[in-house]
Scaffold this active site. Structure first.
Site, mmCIF file in Angstrom:
data_model
loop_
_atom_site.group_PDB
_atom_site.id
_atom_site.type_symbol
_atom_site.label_atom_id
_atom_site.label_comp_id
_atom_site.label_asym_id
_atom_site.label_seq_id
_atom_site.Cartn_x
_atom_site.Cartn_y
_atom_site.Cartn_z
ATOM 1 N N THR A 49 42.512 33.491 39.875
ATOM 2 C CA THR A 49 43.887 32.994 39.865
ATOM 3 C C THR A 49 43.918 31.515 40.226
ATOM 4 O O THR A 49 44.807 30.782 39.794
ATOM 5 C CB THR A 49 44.750 33.798 40.848
ATOM 6 O OG1 THR A 49 44.534 35.197 40.628
ATOM 7 C CG2 THR A 49 46.223 33.485 40.672
ATOM 8 N N TYR A 137 32.270 42.436 41.551
ATOM 9 C CA TYR A 137 33.512 42.256 40.801
ATOM 10 C C TYR A 137 33.428 43.117 39.544
ATOM 11 O O TYR A 137 32.592 42.876 38.674
ATOM 12 C CB TYR A 137 33.636 40.773 40.444
ATOM 13 C CG TYR A 137 35.010 40.265 40.056
ATOM 14 C CD1 TYR A 137 36.012 41.113 39.600
ATOM 15 C CD2 TYR A 137 35.296 38.908 40.124
ATOM 16 C CE1 TYR A 137 37.251 40.632 39.244
ATOM 17 C CE2 TYR A 137 36.529 38.393 39.760
ATOM 18 C CZ TYR A 137 37.512 39.262 39.325
ATOM 19 O OH TYR A 137 38.733 38.778 38.964
ATOM 20 N N LYS A 165 35.272 44.712 44.108
ATOM 21 C CA LYS A 165 36.671 44.501 43.725
ATOM 22 C C LYS A 165 36.844 45.053 42.323
ATOM 23 O O LYS A 165 36.181 44.609 41.382
ATOM 24 C CB LYS A 165 37.027 43.018 43.754
ATOM 25 C CG LYS A 165 38.414 42.711 43.187
ATOM 26 C CD LYS A 165 38.556 41.226 42.885
ATOM 27 C CE LYS A 165 39.887 40.945 42.193
ATOM 28 N NZ LYS A 165 39.985 39.539 41.733
ATOM 29 N N ILE A 204 42.334 42.281 46.877
ATOM 30 C CA ILE A 204 42.268 40.879 46.487
ATOM 31 C C ILE A 204 43.371 40.713 45.458
ATOM 32 O O ILE A 204 43.325 41.296 44.380
ATOM 33 C CB ILE A 204 40.885 40.504 45.939
ATOM 34 C CG1 ILE A 204 39.840 40.594 47.058
ATOM 35 C CG2 ILE A 204 40.910 39.100 45.336
ATOM 36 C CD1 ILE A 204 38.418 40.285 46.628
#
Length: 297
Positions: A49, A137, A165, A204
């Site tokens: 982001t 991830y 995540k 997250i």
């Protein structure tokens, strides 16, 4: 596996840019202070982001160093250190450790990297040499590598590998990771409520840039098992968290944060401001969050 230490809202914070497209460090400091005041439990610096892929290596390193210094132990610091070369990931991770980061988030090898389990295990074992806790991830739709429950179990045998995540957006797939009993972090905004109820260890969260106080209140209620309260708060969050997941994610987060008083300027090129024809839908989805959040800034 090292102990998990990243519960609650870990904000994938936007990177602010000035009118010339340069990183705006004074504004970055102001945003960090506002988010800490809102109760954010941790920060992911140079996050997706935060436009990690559109930051140069030096910019990312400086952003991590600056952010960690400003935060100064008042919240957890996670640095994204993803890169194409394993040696560069290791270098970035060592730099994050030198800056005082509490952990790193790292994509598996991408862009024609290895897709077999052993290749991915070897990659994360290399990163672990830096000595920081690692959050893997899982975003198979973007990198072509899926972290399955079986792979997660193998990765957990690596010293310093602490969590995955999951940003797949697939609730069933995330639930299968959670059922391993290993710390799984939700990274899919519209699944936040369901993930916490299923037993996710932490979040997250990029969308929290737009509504940090409300997101923290929601997560705190869930962690305290106040499910009725959590559901009440989630009703305000769900429309916008679902909308931004449908496309133009980063542009939507930047635009939404501007509406609620946490503006970070425009995204960096090649991304542009959210198209004007989508701005109205975003504002409508934010609803009462605009007044709720902006009144506290």
């Amino acid at each position: 596996m090292s102990a998990f230490q990243f519960p609650g809202v870990n904000l994938a914070i936007t990177t602010p840019f000035d009118a010339q497209g340069k990183v705006d460090y004074p504004r970055f400091e102001q945003l960090i202070e506002r988010y800490i005041s809102a109760g954010v439990h941790g920060f992911v610096l140079s996050s997706g982001t935060g436009m990690h892929v559109y930051l140069s290596k030096d910019e990312s390193r400086q952003l991590v160093a600056f952010g960690a210094k400003v935060i100064d132990g008042r919240a957890k610091v996670i640095a994204q250190t993803s890169a194409l070369l394993a040696d560069e990931v290791l270098e970035r991770t060592r730099h994050a450790a030198d800056c005082g980061a509490d952990g790193v988030m790292v994509l598996p090898p991408f862009f024609e990297g290895p897709t077999d389990d052993q290749g991915i295990i070897d990659f994360y074992a290399t990163v672990a040499e830096a000595g920081l806790p690692i959050i893997g991830y899982n975003v198979p739709q973007a990198v072509g590598v899926e972290v399955t429950p079986q792979l997660f179990a193998k990765l957990s045998e690596i010293p310093n590998f602490v969590s995955v995540k999951d940003s797949s957006g697939d609730l069933a797939a995330q639930a299968s990771l959670i059922r391993t009993g290993l710390p799984t972090m939700n990274g899919a905004d519209p699944l936040a409520a369901y993930a916490l109820y299923a037993g996710a260890a932490g979040l997250i969260w990029g969308g929290a840039n737009m509504a940090p106080r409300t997101c923290v209140a929601f997560v705190n209620a869930a962690l305290e098992r106040q499910w009725e309260r959590a559901r009440e708060i989630w009703r305000a969050l769900e429309p916008v968290m679902s909308l931004i997941w449908q496309g133009d994610y980063v542009q939507s987060v930047y635009a939404g944060a501007e509406l609620t008083g946490y503006g970070a300027g425009n995204p960096r090129r090649p991304l542009a401001r959210l198209a004007s024809d989508k701005h109205g839908a975003l504002q409508a989805a934010l609803g009462e969050l605009i007044a709720r959040e902006s009144s506290q800034v």
